[in-house]
Design a protein around this motif. Structure first.
Motif, PDB file in Angstrom:
ATOM      1  N   GLY A   1       0.782  -1.230   0.000  1.00  0.00           N
ATOM      2  CA  GLY A   1       0.000   0.000   0.000  1.00  0.00           C
ATOM      3  C   GLY A   1       0.815   1.281   0.000  1.00  0.00           C
ATOM      4  O   GLY A   1       0.255   2.370  -0.018  1.00  0.00           O
ATOM      5  N   THR A   2       2.134   1.178   0.024  1.00  0.00           N
ATOM      6  CA  THR A   2       2.954   2.390  -0.033  1.00  0.00           C
ATOM      7  C   THR A   2       3.242   2.752  -1.490  1.00  0.00           C
ATOM      8  O   THR A   2       3.004   1.961  -2.399  1.00  0.00           O
ATOM      9  CB  THR A   2       4.306   2.184   0.689  1.00  0.00           C
ATOM     10  N   SER A   3       3.815   3.933  -1.697  1.00  0.00           N
ATOM     11  CA  SER A   3       4.087   4.375  -3.069  1.00  0.00           C
ATOM     12  C   SER A   3       5.584   4.492  -3.335  1.00  0.00           C
ATOM     13  O   SER A   3       6.008   5.227  -4.220  1.00  0.00           O
ATOM     14  CB  SER A   3       3.405   5.720  -3.306  1.00  0.00           C
ATOM     15  N   HIS A   4       6.411   3.750  -2.557  1.00  0.00           N
ATOM     16  CA  HIS A   4       7.866   3.811  -2.762  1.00  0.00           C
ATOM     17  C   HIS A   4       8.298   3.182  -4.087  1.00  0.00           C
ATOM     18  O   HIS A   4       9.440   3.351  -4.502  1.00  0.00           O
ATOM     19  CB  HIS A   4       8.590   3.118  -1.617  1.00  0.00           C
ATOM     20  N   GLY A   5       7.395   2.458  -4.724  1.00  0.00           N
ATOM     21  CA  GLY A   5       7.753   1.767  -5.957  1.00  0.00           C
ATOM     22  C   GLY A   5       8.269   2.701  -7.037  1.00  0.00           C
ATOM     23  O   GLY A   5       9.203   2.364  -7.765  1.00  0.00           O
ATOM     24  N   ASP A   6       7.674   3.882  -7.124  1.00  0.00           N
ATOM     25  CA  ASP A   6       8.089   4.834  -8.169  1.00  0.00           C
ATOM     26  C   ASP A   6       9.550   5.231  -8.006  1.00  0.00           C
ATOM     27  O   ASP A   6      10.311   5.300  -8.978  1.00  0.00           O
ATOM     28  CB  ASP A   6       7.204   6.080  -8.120  1.00  0.00           C
ATOM     29  N   ALA A   7       9.937   5.497  -6.761  1.00  0.00           N
ATOM     30  CA  ALA A   7      11.323   5.910  -6.512  1.00  0.00           C
ATOM     31  C   ALA A   7      12.298   4.791  -6.845  1.00  0.00           C
ATOM     32  O   ALA A   7      13.398   5.025  -7.361  1.00  0.00           O
ATOM     33  CB  ALA A   7      11.486   6.334  -5.052  1.00  0.00           C
ATOM     34  N   LEU A   8      11.905   3.542  -6.551  1.00  0.00           N
ATOM     35  CA  LEU A   8      12.781   2.412  -6.863  1.00  0.00           C
ATOM     36  C   LEU A   8      12.907   2.225  -8.368  1.00  0.00           C
ATOM     37  O   LEU A   8      13.995   1.982  -8.895  1.00  0.00           O
ATOM     38  CB  LEU A   8      12.237   1.132  -6.216  1.00  0.00           C
ATOM     39  N   ARG A   9      11.780   2.353  -9.054  1.00  0.00           N
ATOM     40  CA  ARG A   9      11.816   2.192 -10.514  1.00  0.00           C
ATOM     41  C   ARG A   9      12.711   3.253 -11.137  1.00  0.00           C
ATOM     42  O   ARG A   9      13.435   2.980 -12.099  1.00  0.00           O
ATOM     43  CB  ARG A   9      10.393   2.263 -11.072  1.00  0.00           C
ATOM     44  N   ALA A  10      12.692   4.443 -10.538  1.00  0.00           N
ATOM     45  CA  ALA A  10      13.496   5.545 -11.058  1.00  0.00           C
ATOM     46  C   ALA A  10      14.994   5.299 -10.922  1.00  0.00           C
ATOM     47  O   ALA A  10      15.809   5.972 -11.550  1.00  0.00           O
ATOM     48  CB  ALA A  10      13.115   6.847 -10.348  1.00  0.00           C
ATOM     49  N   LEU A  11      15.362   4.317 -10.050  1.00  0.00           N
ATOM     50  CA  LEU A  11      16.787   3.970  -9.922  1.00  0.00           C
ATOM     51  C   LEU A  11      17.277   3.237 -11.163  1.00  0.00           C
ATOM     52  O   LEU A  11      18.479   3.007 -11.331  1.00  0.00           O
ATOM     53  CB  LEU A  11      17.015   3.081  -8.692  1.00  0.00           C
ATOM     54  N   ASN A  12      16.304   2.827 -11.980  1.00  0.00           N
ATOM     55  CA  ASN A  12      16.631   2.149 -13.230  1.00  0.00           C
ATOM     56  C   ASN A  12      17.382   0.827 -13.034  1.00  0.00           C
ATOM     57  O   ASN A  12      18.440   0.588 -13.651  1.00  0.00           O
ATOM     58  CB  ASN A  12      17.464   3.100 -14.122  1.00  0.00           C
ATOM     59  N   PRO A  13      16.851  -0.050 -12.173  1.00  0.00           N
ATOM     60  CA  PRO A  13      17.518  -1.346 -11.975  1.00  0.00           C
ATOM     61  C   PRO A  13      17.405  -2.213 -13.225  1.00  0.00           C
ATOM     62  O   PRO A  13      16.531  -1.985 -14.062  1.00  0.00           O
ATOM     63  CB  PRO A  13      16.737  -1.960 -10.814  1.00  0.00           C
ATOM     64  N   ALA A  14      18.282  -3.207 -13.312  1.00  0.00           N
ATOM     65  CA  ALA A  14      18.271  -4.093 -14.475  1.00  0.00           C
ATOM     66  C   ALA A  14      16.933  -4.800 -14.603  1.00  0.00           C
ATOM     67  O   ALA A  14      16.466  -5.071 -15.713  1.00  0.00           O
ATOM     68  CB  ALA A  14      19.411  -5.112 -14.347  1.00  0.00           C
TER      69      ALA A  14
ATOM     70  N   PHE B   1      12.944  -5.097 -12.469  1.00  0.00           N
ATOM     71  CA  PHE B   1      12.128  -4.548 -11.383  1.00  0.00           C
ATOM     72  C   PHE B   1      10.772  -5.220 -11.366  1.00  0.00           C
ATOM     73  O   PHE B   1      10.128  -5.408 -12.392  1.00  0.00           O
ATOM     74  CB  PHE B   1      11.941  -3.036 -11.568  1.00  0.00           C
ATOM     75  N   TYR B   2      10.350  -5.601 -10.166  1.00  0.00           N
ATOM     76  CA  TYR B   2       9.001  -6.162  -9.996  1.00  0.00           C
ATOM     77  C   TYR B   2       8.381  -5.522  -8.774  1.00  0.00           C
ATOM     78  O   TYR B   2       9.034  -5.361  -7.748  1.00  0.00           O
ATOM     79  CB  TYR B   2       9.062  -7.679  -9.812  1.00  0.00           C
ATOM     80  N   GLU B   3       7.130  -5.171  -8.880  1.00  0.00           N
ATOM     81  CA  GLU B   3       6.400  -4.687  -7.718  1.00  0.00           C
ATOM     82  C   GLU B   3       5.172  -5.548  -7.508  1.00  0.00           C
ATOM     83  O   GLU B   3       4.382  -5.766  -8.433  1.00  0.00           O
ATOM     84  CB  GLU B   3       5.974  -3.223  -7.903  1.00  0.00           C
ATOM     85  N   GLY B   4       5.020  -6.049  -6.286  1.00  0.00           N
ATOM     86  CA  GLY B   4       3.845  -6.848  -5.943  1.00  0.00           C
ATOM     87  C   GLY B   4       3.159  -6.247  -4.733  1.00  0.00           C
ATOM     88  O   GLY B   4       3.774  -5.523  -3.968  1.00  0.00           O
ATOM     89  N   PRO B   5       1.894  -6.591  -4.531  1.00  0.00           N
ATOM     90  CA  PRO B   5       1.144  -5.976  -3.438  1.00  0.00           C
ATOM     91  C   PRO B   5       1.472  -6.538  -2.056  1.00  0.00           C
ATOM     92  O   PRO B   5       1.517  -5.804  -1.074  1.00  0.00           O
ATOM     93  CB  PRO B   5      -0.312  -6.267  -3.813  1.00  0.00           C
ATOM     94  N   THR B   6       1.694  -7.864  -1.986  1.00  0.00           N
ATOM     95  CA  THR B   6       1.945  -8.518  -0.697  1.00  0.00           C
ATOM     96  C   THR B   6       3.036  -9.568  -0.878  1.00  0.00           C
ATOM     97  O   THR B   6       3.336  -9.980  -2.004  1.00  0.00           O
ATOM     98  CB  THR B   6       0.685  -9.255  -0.191  1.00  0.00           C
ATOM     99  N   TYR B   7       3.576 -10.027   0.261  1.00  0.00           N
ATOM    100  CA  TYR B   7       4.577 -11.087   0.169  1.00  0.00           C
ATOM    101  C   TYR B   7       3.975 -12.352  -0.438  1.00  0.00           C
ATOM    102  O   TYR B   7       4.586 -13.004  -1.288  1.00  0.00           O
ATOM    103  CB  TYR B   7       5.183 -11.398   1.547  1.00  0.00           C
ATOM    104  N   ALA B   8       2.756 -12.694   0.034  1.00  0.00           N
ATOM    105  CA  ALA B   8       2.132 -13.927  -0.451  1.00  0.00           C
ATOM    106  C   ALA B   8       1.970 -13.904  -1.971  1.00  0.00           C
ATOM    107  O   ALA B   8       2.110 -14.930  -2.643  1.00  0.00           O
ATOM    108  CB  ALA B   8       0.773 -14.130   0.225  1.00  0.00           C
ATOM    109  N   ALA B   9       1.696 -12.707  -2.513  1.00  0.00           N
ATOM    110  CA  ALA B   9       1.527 -12.601  -3.965  1.00  0.00           C
ATOM    111  C   ALA B   9       2.858 -12.721  -4.695  1.00  0.00           C
ATOM    112  O   ALA B   9       2.898 -13.050  -5.876  1.00  0.00           O
ATOM    113  CB  ALA B   9       0.859 -11.268  -4.311  1.00  0.00           C
ATOM    114  N   SER B  10       3.941 -12.465  -3.993  1.00  0.00           N
ATOM    115  CA  SER B  10       5.266 -12.390  -4.632  1.00  0.00           C
ATOM    116  C   SER B  10       6.104 -13.649  -4.461  1.00  0.00           C
ATOM    117  O   SER B  10       7.110 -13.817  -5.154  1.00  0.00           O
ATOM    118  CB  SER B  10       6.057 -11.213  -4.048  1.00  0.00           C
ATOM    119  N   VAL B  11       5.705 -14.516  -3.531  1.00  0.00           N
ATOM    120  CA  VAL B  11       6.642 -15.555  -3.099  1.00  0.00           C
ATOM    121  C   VAL B  11       6.953 -16.553  -4.210  1.00  0.00           C
ATOM    122  O   VAL B  11       8.095 -17.043  -4.315  1.00  0.00           O
ATOM    123  CB  VAL B  11       6.133 -16.254  -1.814  1.00  0.00           C
ATOM    124  N   GLN B  12       5.983 -16.859  -5.078  1.00  0.00           N
ATOM    125  CA  GLN B  12       6.284 -17.797  -6.163  1.00  0.00           C
ATOM    126  C   GLN B  12       7.364 -17.231  -7.075  1.00  0.00           C
ATOM    127  O   GLN B  12       8.270 -17.933  -7.529  1.00  0.00           O
ATOM    128  CB  GLN B  12       5.022 -18.077  -6.983  1.00  0.00           C
TER     129      GLN B  12
END
Lengths: 355, 198
Positions: free
Chosen positions: B59-72, B74-85
């Motif tokens: 629910g935070t909006s830190h994703g934009d700042a991370l994407r702006a770092l231009n990593p090789a 990048f994935y953003e998911g809503p919860t850990y359970a949604a991301s674990v696979q």
């Protein structure tokens, strides 16, 4: 001697009892009139005839009933017995150690016949006669650790040794003093002991670990530990604490002698040959206060130990609230006379109670 | 900064560190919520060119700042359970020398560390930094159910409904602290819940 096995329960109606034989061989844990943590390790190479230290794995009158209680615990909660995948070989090591030891130490009760890897195991008290192939899990009804520890009193932890540490990677734990195998499995020696007060600061665990890492095959070690349990309840697990915790409040001055039990663990340590793991059997002995008080030396001493125990330990061992009532009861058995050093009952040489 | 000094505790309780950029060809950074700030603090263009960021936004909006770092990657998911696979899939492909950075809450760091260890990543290649909520992931020792994001002591088990007190005893295998019935010896006598560190 031929053991007469009690038909008794460790739950519900609590029909558990100790015969006079069992009381006199009870592993009273206090060798002097005070107690503080110590490594207190000694070699496990026998002991006086008839004592709980004599055999590698003591079998007593509670054997059959304890195994029945274990089966009930496991039926309710299979997570009490777990083995991480790399521990199967150590399970076979343990099966061999117990079968060889029991068949040699109690030939009238247990027989082991080996022809190469074709083994036949006869357990007369439990009515078991199984033939199987050693190191072939498909020939046993359970994994090797579970199979043999369903037939052996006491809890069993199998500790893997790596990185100069011991890791709780397998166990059969149904008679524990309030710790959870399911939670602690996979932890190292310092982690699973983390909740114990005072002992870390005293360097107990560093020294104990150093000792344990160096235990060699054929040179097992042992020590005693103790706590208090209201009612002869073997399964004082955290899993079931929400059910049994309330029993601590059922003590009264009238029933404390019968209900309050000193719970002693005979902990032994054996190096296992193939896996180089360490097996850590934790054998629980229970004795009611009123039975302990039949030994004058133990009556005097137990009063002094409980009276002078630091509050942290009484809290950790879970009897701080009941300590005043215990002391009221125990003080009647302490006439102030000196006690002889050592744990033995000395009923023939210690004077009877002088009040 | 969303940092917190945890009081000294028992030896099973995890001790979190401070991220630092390390040398290496491949870097995997897993963070939740304010954990993003710990990544931003060490990010350089050179490091980001070799970094895969997995961000759990909660629910935070830190994703934009991370994407702006231009990593090789990048994935953003809503919860850990949604991301674990996805996390497991990434660890499956990990090569020798992968550097792992975990940042954020204890629950997410603990669970991601468990995945890393199970995938065979050596603990020396895993760094951590706590940021944000001090809530805990708790296992009920009685019913075995996990209650996420526990902020008070005692709390109610989300599965069996018992009132549990919060222990510092921690299992890395479960990635959880232990909860034990608080009124076991006096049914119904449940203390007023307080913040875990109050």
């Amino acid at each position: 001697m031929t053991i007469q096995f009690n038909d008794e329960t460790f739950r519900d109606d609590y029909s558990f009892y100790n015969s006079e034989w069992a009381i006199n061989r009870f592993p009273f844990p206090f060798d002097k009139d005070s107690y503080m943590y110590a490594v207190n390790m000694e070699q496990h190479r026998g002991g006086p005839d008839g004592s709980v230290y004599e055999k590698r794995f003591d079998v007593d009158e509670h054997y059959v009933s304890e195994m029945r209680d274990r089966a009930m615990v496991l039926a309710d909660d299979p997570l009490r017995c777990q083995s991480l995948p790399h521990m199967t070989l150590a399970g076979w090591d343990l099966l061999e150690l117990i079968m060889v030891s029991k068949s040699e130490d109690y030939p009238d009760l247990f027989e082991l016949h080996r022809d190469g890897d074709q083994w036949r195991w006869i357990n007369k008290p439990l009515g078991i006669d199984d033939s199987f192939t050693f190191l072939d899990e498909t020939t046993l009804p359970y994994g090797p650790m579970e199979y043999i520890t369903r037939q052996a009193q006491g809890d069993y932890c199998i500790l893997d040794q790596r990185d100069d540490n011991l890791w709780m990677d397998a166990g059969m734990v149904t008679t524990q003093a309030d710790w959870s195998l399911d939670f602690d499995i996979g932890m190292n020696f310092f982690e699973w002991h983390a909740p114990v007060p005072l002992a870390h600061e005293k360097g107990i665990f560093v020294r104990a670990l150093k000792f344990l890492l160096n235990i060699q095959q054929g040179a097992p070690a042992r020590r005693l530990n103790w706590t208090m349990t209201v009612n002869p309840l073997l399964d004082t697990s955290p899993e079931n604490y929400h059910k049994w915790g309330i029993q601590k409040t059922t003590l009264t001055p009238e029933n404390i002698g019968a209900k309050q039990h000193l719970r002693v663990e005979l902990q032994t340590f054996f190096r296992l040959p193939r896996s180089n793991a360490l097996v850590f059997p934790i054998r629980c002995y229970l004795c009611s206060f009123q039975d302990l008080m039949t030994v004058p030396k133990w009556g005097r001493r137990l009063h002094r130990v409980i009276r002078d125990l630091p509050d942290e330990l009484a809290t950790y061992k879970g009897f701080i609230d009941n300590r005043p009532m215990m002391l009221d009861y125990l003080s009647a058995f302490d006439d102030g006379l000196p006690t002889s050093l050592g744990v033995w009952p000395e009923v023939d040489t210690e004077p009877p109670l002088q009040k | 900064m969303s940092t917190f000094d945890f009081p000294p505790s028992i030896k099973s309780r995890p001790v979190w560190g401070r991220l630092e950029a390390r040398a290496g060809k491949h870097h995997l950074m897993i963070a939740d919520a304010e954990g993003a700030e710990a990544i931003i603090a060490i990010a350089t263009p050179d490091l980001m060119a070799r970094t895969h960021i997995i961000f759990i936004a909660k629910g935070t909006s830190h994703g934009d700042a991370l994407r702006a770092l231009n990593p090789a990657q990048f994935y953003e998911g809503p919860t850990y359970a949604a991301s674990v696979q996805r996390i497991r899939r990434v660890f499956q492909d990990a090569h020798m020398g992968l550097q792992v950075y975990l940042a954020g809450t204890e629950g997410v760091m603990g669970q991601a560390m468990r995945e890393a260890i199970e995938a065979g990543i050596p603990h020396t290649a895993i760094q951590t930094e706590h940021r944000g909520s001090v809530a805990r992931r708790m296992q009920c020792v009685h019913c075995k159910g996990i209650t996420e994001d526990v902020e008070t002591d005692p709390f109610v088990c989300a599965h069996c409904g018992l009132n549990l007190f919060v222990r510092d005893h921690y299992s890395r295998r479960l990635a959880a602290y232990q909860g034990v019935r608080v009124d076991a010896e006096d049914h119904g006598n449940v203390p007023e819940p307080r913040g875990i560190y109050e």
